[in-house]
Motif scaffolding. Structure first.
Motif, PDB file in Angstrom:
ATOM      1  N   TRP A 402       0.861  -1.188   0.000  1.00 29.86           N
ATOM      2  CA  TRP A 402       0.000   0.000   0.000  1.00 29.86           C
ATOM      3  C   TRP A 402       0.889   1.227   0.000  1.00 29.86           C
ATOM      4  O   TRP A 402       2.050   1.176   0.416  1.00 29.86           O
ATOM      5  CB  TRP A 402      -0.887  -0.004   1.256  1.00 29.86           C
ATOM      6  N   PHE A 403       0.390   2.335  -0.510  1.00 28.17           N
ATOM      7  CA  PHE A 403       1.171   3.569  -0.470  1.00 28.17           C
ATOM      8  C   PHE A 403       0.229   4.773  -0.562  1.00 28.17           C
ATOM      9  O   PHE A 403      -0.913   4.659  -1.017  1.00 28.17           O
ATOM     10  CB  PHE A 403       2.191   3.617  -1.609  1.00 28.17           C
ATOM     11  N   ARG A 456      -4.368  11.306  -1.619  1.00 27.21           N
ATOM     12  CA  ARG A 456      -4.240  10.415  -2.782  1.00 27.21           C
ATOM     13  C   ARG A 456      -3.626   9.112  -2.297  1.00 27.21           C
ATOM     14  O   ARG A 456      -2.406   8.960  -2.201  1.00 27.21           O
ATOM     15  CB  ARG A 456      -3.398  11.043  -3.887  1.00 27.21           C
ATOM     16  N   ASP A 457      -4.509   8.161  -1.937  1.00 28.76           N
ATOM     17  CA  ASP A 457      -4.088   6.836  -1.502  1.00 28.76           C
ATOM     18  C   ASP A 457      -4.019   5.933  -2.712  1.00 28.76           C
ATOM     19  O   ASP A 457      -4.956   5.884  -3.530  1.00 28.76           O
ATOM     20  CB  ASP A 457      -5.067   6.260  -0.484  1.00 28.76           C
ATOM     21  N   GLY A 458      -2.929   5.212  -2.825  1.00 24.30           N
ATOM     22  CA  GLY A 458      -2.721   4.381  -4.006  1.00 24.30           C
ATOM     23  C   GLY A 458      -3.137   2.940  -3.811  1.00 24.30           C
ATOM     24  O   GLY A 458      -3.141   2.421  -2.698  1.00 24.30           O
ATOM     25  N   GLU A 468       1.787   6.541 -10.183  1.00 27.33           N
ATOM     26  CA  GLU A 468       2.904   6.864  -9.301  1.00 27.33           C
ATOM     27  C   GLU A 468       3.464   5.622  -8.614  1.00 27.33           C
ATOM     28  O   GLU A 468       4.548   5.682  -8.023  1.00 27.33           O
ATOM     29  CB  GLU A 468       2.495   7.907  -8.254  1.00 27.33           C
ATOM     30  N   PHE A 469       2.724   4.515  -8.688  1.00 31.39           N
ATOM     31  CA  PHE A 469       3.240   3.259  -8.147  1.00 31.39           C
ATOM     32  C   PHE A 469       4.624   2.964  -8.726  1.00 31.39           C
ATOM     33  O   PHE A 469       5.504   2.433  -8.041  1.00 31.39           O
ATOM     34  CB  PHE A 469       2.266   2.126  -8.478  1.00 31.39           C
ATOM     35  N   ASN A 470       4.835   3.315  -9.999  1.00 32.17           N
ATOM     36  CA  ASN A 470       6.122   3.051 -10.662  1.00 32.17           C
ATOM     37  C   ASN A 470       7.095   4.217 -10.519  1.00 32.17           C
ATOM     38  O   ASN A 470       8.231   4.120 -10.996  1.00 32.17           O
ATOM     39  CB  ASN A 470       5.888   2.751 -12.142  1.00 32.17           C
ATOM     40  N   TRP A 504       9.348  12.794  -2.724  1.00 26.60           N
ATOM     41  CA  TRP A 504       8.180  12.101  -3.265  1.00 26.60           C
ATOM     42  C   TRP A 504       7.238  13.085  -3.945  1.00 26.60           C
ATOM     43  O   TRP A 504       6.781  12.885  -5.065  1.00 26.60           O
ATOM     44  CB  TRP A 504       7.427  11.388  -2.136  1.00 26.60           C
ATOM     45  N   GLN A 505       6.930  14.164  -3.234  1.00 17.86           N
ATOM     46  CA  GLN A 505       5.887  15.063  -3.724  1.00 17.86           C
ATOM     47  C   GLN A 505       6.368  15.940  -4.870  1.00 17.86           C
ATOM     48  O   GLN A 505       5.577  16.317  -5.745  1.00 17.86           O
ATOM     49  CB  GLN A 505       5.335  15.868  -2.549  1.00 17.86           C
ATOM     50  N   SER A 506       7.660  16.277  -4.905  1.00 17.97           N
ATOM     51  CA  SER A 506       8.171  17.008  -6.061  1.00 17.97           C
ATOM     52  C   SER A 506       8.155  16.116  -7.299  1.00 17.97           C
ATOM     53  O   SER A 506       7.881  16.574  -8.412  1.00 17.97           O
ATOM     54  CB  SER A 506       9.593  17.521  -5.785  1.00 17.97           C
ATOM     55  N   LEU A 507       8.423  14.832  -7.111  1.00 14.22           N
ATOM     56  CA  LEU A 507       8.365  13.897  -8.222  1.00 14.22           C
ATOM     57  C   LEU A 507       6.929  13.743  -8.715  1.00 14.22           C
ATOM     58  O   LEU A 507       6.661  13.684  -9.922  1.00 14.22           O
ATOM     59  CB  LEU A 507       8.920  12.543  -7.793  1.00 14.22           C
ATOM     60  N   LEU A 508       6.003  13.700  -7.795  1.00 13.20           N
ATOM     61  CA  LEU A 508       4.588  13.623  -8.151  1.00 13.20           C
ATOM     62  C   LEU A 508       4.209  14.791  -9.046  1.00 13.20           C
ATOM     63  O   LEU A 508       3.558  14.624 -10.086  1.00 13.20           O
ATOM     64  CB  LEU A 508       3.740  13.638  -6.875  1.00 13.20           C
ATOM     65  N   ALA A 509       4.641  15.980  -8.668  1.00 14.18           N
ATOM     66  CA  ALA A 509       4.316  17.168  -9.455  1.00 14.18           C
ATOM     67  C   ALA A 509       4.986  17.126 -10.820  1.00 14.18           C
ATOM     68  O   ALA A 509       4.397  17.540 -11.828  1.00 14.18           O
ATOM     69  CB  ALA A 509       4.723  18.420  -8.692  1.00 14.18           C
ATOM     70  N   SER A 510       6.215  16.620 -10.896  1.00 15.42           N
ATOM     71  CA  SER A 510       6.925  16.588 -12.175  1.00 15.42           C
ATOM     72  C   SER A 510       6.274  15.637 -13.171  1.00 15.42           C
ATOM     73  O   SER A 510       6.460  15.773 -14.382  1.00 15.42           O
ATOM     74  CB  SER A 510       8.388  16.179 -11.946  1.00 15.42           C
TER      75      SER A 510
END
Length: 882
Positions: A402-403, A456-458, A468-470, A504-510
């Motif tokens: 889970w993530f 945002r639960d994955g 974003e799992f990958n 993590w969150q900067s990557l999410l935005a990118s």
């Protein structure tokens, strides 16, 4: 005046003890040149007052080893301090929780939008105060709200100051657990008078940074007896929690005082406080393990104290939080004597507190297939054995269960208070009746919060919906290594890899994935209270049997009109749409009589008696929940959960009848011995009740409050409500205090000691079943021996509090419906001073010299529930004045 540069000697100040209306509070100057003189000025103020009071003066605050006012005020009899990360935060008085102690600055409200459970003193720097007084028996002219007492912080009046015009100071702090980094503080003050001493001005500003850290290991969830083992409760998980706190504070105060004649004075005072704090919480949650995976190896005291778990999931959770707080307050006061026997006292006040609170968590969860063993049989040395916590290879896609790339909330909050007050005093001097006072006050207080969620639960089985799992960064290369966890104490792994939420969150935005703030309407509301009050008092000064009797008789009537604006939604969760608003109106009036008397039995012996009815309205703060809320979702353990919480908009105000008596013996300047007894009969006290019904919405439940689940044990539930307790709860206690110098018995001058002991008892029921005194230590003691001369000073302080109970309403470390007991704790502090001349002084000290810590147990003192470490704090300062 206040120790404007942290730790400088105070120079001169006027007696700042508030007097009952009609009494002259402009007495002669008290020269303060050291700690002993500071004690003497505080005792003089106590002796002159007709109420039951205790206080500390500027010298106490300035030279006592304290980072903030909380750590200084805890030395007052009956006052207990609560810590956050080892830093003093809130206080309770005479065993009542922090939410029942009212705090004022210059007699007026100081608003903040983030006082979750009582006034947060750690946003107040010591530079602000010239004196602090705890009033334990109110008079009719005081605002309601202080069930346990009212703490008033007085700031400097410019015309009362007799010292240098400029004071500049620097200070350095070091928190032991944050490494060798020293955080600074700088402060400056300017005080002067003009126009022949009729116009005074004061400006004071200080800026500081603080860093601290707290490490915690604890068990939050438990399986009740019968689920895993028929005889004992079993730990349901085990947790690490490290909190790093970085604070930046700016505080300023100012005053303009104009006194063109003896019969007219105008005073304008302003205070400003800004506190920007970032919390970084890194947490490992081992479990919640499946009941079938647990083997009980040992048990005692009603719990399983040694278990093996074959496999379990581990949550690696990093949650940054920003708390930006700002408060401003302005008070205008006029004192006018239009005639020889008339006095007019008028006050206008405005204060506003703003809070912007943000939190965002990144969570990665994997399976620890090798399991582990938890041994809590020795609460002083728990043992935890599991696979490596620093091996980044465990955190991979194949092992991920889970993530959550980001989970969190935003709260934008505002608190306001507008007030106007007029008192008219008529001096009589007739048969012991000194004066009559008539007064009126109106104030409007409000609290508004706008809540938002960004979650945002994955789902690891749906990489299309959650790509974003990958993208999750490799923990082995981007993870943050935490070392020396819990200061190396106990037999547990002391290093672990933590997720890096910022990365993590900067990557999410990118990758173009955004998680917007969505209005959380059920948690958005506004409360307005309109409170007009009128009061009358008679001040007495007469003789009885040749003894002087001073006193005050009064009555206050308050009417409260409350309007709660809550949200109507089309659903039960935080994503529900807004349909409209509802207004819940309450009106009630209260008559509050009071009486306070001081009888001078001899020139050295004073007896006091006080009685009053006090009122506390339901709290307005960021923890108050006004709307009924129902939320549903999927837990981190991939189990469905439902949370049901009843709103607090219809709660009744708490009232209490109280009695106080004391006997005080004063012998020599600064020396006293006193004993005081108190009693309170409390009605309508509030409490949080957790419960678990037998069914909900057609789903059968297990009925176990502390572990509420569906009957098939596949879904989790939580039910809570805040209720009034209509029973009368009795609280009684006794206080002992003494302050003595030893010049008369020791060949070396300058030695002395001050201290106090408080004992409190209550017939309140168990936590969660009725109104109770959360965080009540039935025994507290403080003692401060000291030595000083004109150049050097040494003070050693010991503060002890006995064990106390907490529930989920007062501690994160307790699960809903549970209770834990925090063990007794003794803290020692040391302060050193060096004053080579009248222009320069140095201070240094150690807070928590003995490295004490707060630990808790679950059922008996032989069992474990929580252990913490926060370390020592060191400081060094230099002050100059000219």
């Amino acid at each position: 005046m206040a120790a404007l540069a942290l730790g400088d000697p105070a120079f001169a100040q006027t007696d700042t003890a508030p007097a009952a209306q009609g009494q002259d509070d402009t007495g002669g100057d008290i020269v303060v040149t050291g700690f002993r003189s500071s004690l003497a000025s505080a005792l003089d103020a106590k002796r002159k007052d007709i109420r039951i009071t205790d206080g500390i003066s500027a010298e106490d605050i300035g030279k006592f080893p304290a980072q903030n006012i909380t750590e200084a005020i805890q030395r007052i009899a009956g006052v207990q301090m609560s810590n956050i990360n080892g830093r003093g935060s809130t206080i309770s008085i005479r065993g009542l929780g922090a939410q029942y102690a009212r705090t004022t600055i210059n007699g007026q409200t100081f608003a903040s939008a983030d006082f979750k459970d009582g006034f947060r003193y750690d946003i107040i720097q010591t530079d602000l105060a010239s004196a602090i007084q705890v009033v334990k028996s109110p008079t009719a002219d005081m605002d309601t709200g202080g069930l346990s007492g009212t703490v008033n912080i007085d700031t400097v009046k410019p015309l009362a100051y007799k010292g240098p015009r400029f004071i500049v100071g620097v200070k350095g702090y070091n928190s032991e657990y944050r490494g060798k980094e020293v955080t600074p503080k700088v402060s400056g003050a300017y005080i002067d008078s003009f126009a022949g001493g009729t116009l005074g001005v004061m400006a004071n500003v200080s800026y500081q940074k603080l860093k601290d850290r707290g490490d915690y290991v604890f068990i939050k969830n438990w399986y009740n007896a019968g689920v895993i083992d028929p005889d004992v409760r079993v730990p349901g998980n085990f947790r690490y929690r490290r909190i790093d706190r970085d604070t930046e504070q700016l505080m300023a105060s100012g005053a303009i005082q104009w006194k063109p004649s003896d019969n007219f004075e105008a005073l304008l005072q302003g205070e400003y406080s800004r506190d920007h704090t970032r919390y970084t919480t890194r947490q490992y949650v081992f479990g919640r393990w499946d009941s079938s995976a647990v083997t009980v190896n040992g048990k005692a005291n009603g719990i399983a104290n040694n278990i093996s778990i074959s496999n379990f999931n581990v949550d690696n959770n990093t949650q940054p939080e920003l708390r930006n707080l700002k408060t401003q307050a302005y008070t205008g006061t006029i004192n006018w004597q239009p005639g020889d026997t008339w006095k007019v006292h008028a006050v206008a006040h405005y204060t506003k507190g703003d809070a912007a609170l943000y939190e965002w968590a990144s969570i990665d969860e994997v399976k620890f297939a090798q399991g582990g063993t938890l041994d809590i049989s020795n609460p002083n040395n728990i043992k935890w054995t599991t696979q490596s916590l620093t091996d980044g290879s465990v955190w991979n896609n194949a092992n991920r269960t889970w993530f959550a790339f980001v989970d969190g909330a935003t709260h934008i909050q505002t608190a306001k208070d507008k007030a106007a007050q007029v008192d008219v005093t008529k001096d009589l001097g007739w048969h012991g009746l000194q004066s009559l006072v008539l007064g009126a006050k109106f104030h409007h207080e409000s609290f508004a919060t706008n809540a938002y969620r960004h979650d945002r639960d994955g789902d690891v089985t749906d990489p299309v919906k959650y790509p974003e799992f990958n993208y999750i960064p490799n923990l082995g290369t981007t993870g943050q290594l935490v070392t020396n966890f819990l200061d190396g104490a106990m037999s547990i792994p002391h290093a672990f890899l933590s997720t890096n939420a910022d990365v993590w969150q900067s990557l999410l935005a990118s990758k173009g994935i955004t998680v917007p703030d969505v209005p959380d309407w059920p948690s958005t509301y506004r409360v307005d209270r309109y409170v007009p009050a009128v009061y009358a008092m008679a001040n007495v000064d007469t003789t009885v049997g040749g003894m002087t009797l001073r006193g005050n008789l009064g009555v206050r009537y308050e009417h409260t009109h409350q309007n709660v604006t809550a949200s109507l939604t089309d659903g039960t969760g935080s994503d529900a749409a807004l349909l409209g608003q509802q207004h819940i109106i309450q009106d009630y009036g209260n008559v509050l009589p009071s009486a306070s008397f001081a009888l001078d039995l001899t020139p050295k012996l004073v007896a006091r008696f006080a009685a009053a009815k006090v009122l506390v309205r339901p709290l307005l703060n960021s923890q108050t929940q006004m709307a009924d809320t129902i939320s549903t979702g999927i837990s981190q353990q991939k189990r469905a959960f439902t949370s049901v919480a009843a709103g607090e908009s219809r709660l009744k105000p708490l009232t209490a009848n109280q009695l106080d008596i004391s006997l005080e013996f004063y012998h020599g300047r600064g020396n006293s011995i006193s004993v005081a007894g108190f009693y309170k009969a409390v009605k309508n006290g509030t409490f949080t009740q957790f419960y678990c019904p037998t069914s909900y919405n057609g789903v059968a439940l297990n009925g176990v409050t502390t572990d509420c689940q569906s009957a098939d044990l596949k879904s989790d539930y939580s039910f809570s409500r805040v209720l009034n307790d209509n029973r009368t709860i009795n609280i009684k206690g006794v206080e002992f205090a003494a302050s003595e110098n030893f010049d008369g018995i020791l060949p070396i001058k300058g030695f002395g000691a001050t201290g106090n002991i408080t004992l409190v008892d209550t017939d309140a029921s168990a936590l969660g079943t009725g109104f109770n005194l959360r965080d009540l230590s039935k025994f507290t003691a403080n003692i401060t021996p000291y030595w000083e001369n004109e150049m050097f000073s040494v003070r050693f302080s010991v503060n002890h509090r006995s064990s106390y109970k907490q529930d989920a309403a007062s501690s994160f470390f307790v699960n809903g419906g549970e209770i834990h007991t925090v063990r007794a704790r003794t803290q020692m502090d040391l302060a050193l001073g060096f004053t080579p001349n009248k222009w320069l002084s140095f201070t240094g000290g150690i807070i928590n010299l003995n490295n004490t810590h707060e630990d808790a147990y679950q059922t008996t003192a032989d069992t474990f529930q929580m252990a913490s470490r926060t370390g020592r704090t060191f400081y060094l300062s230099a002050t100059t004045k000219f």
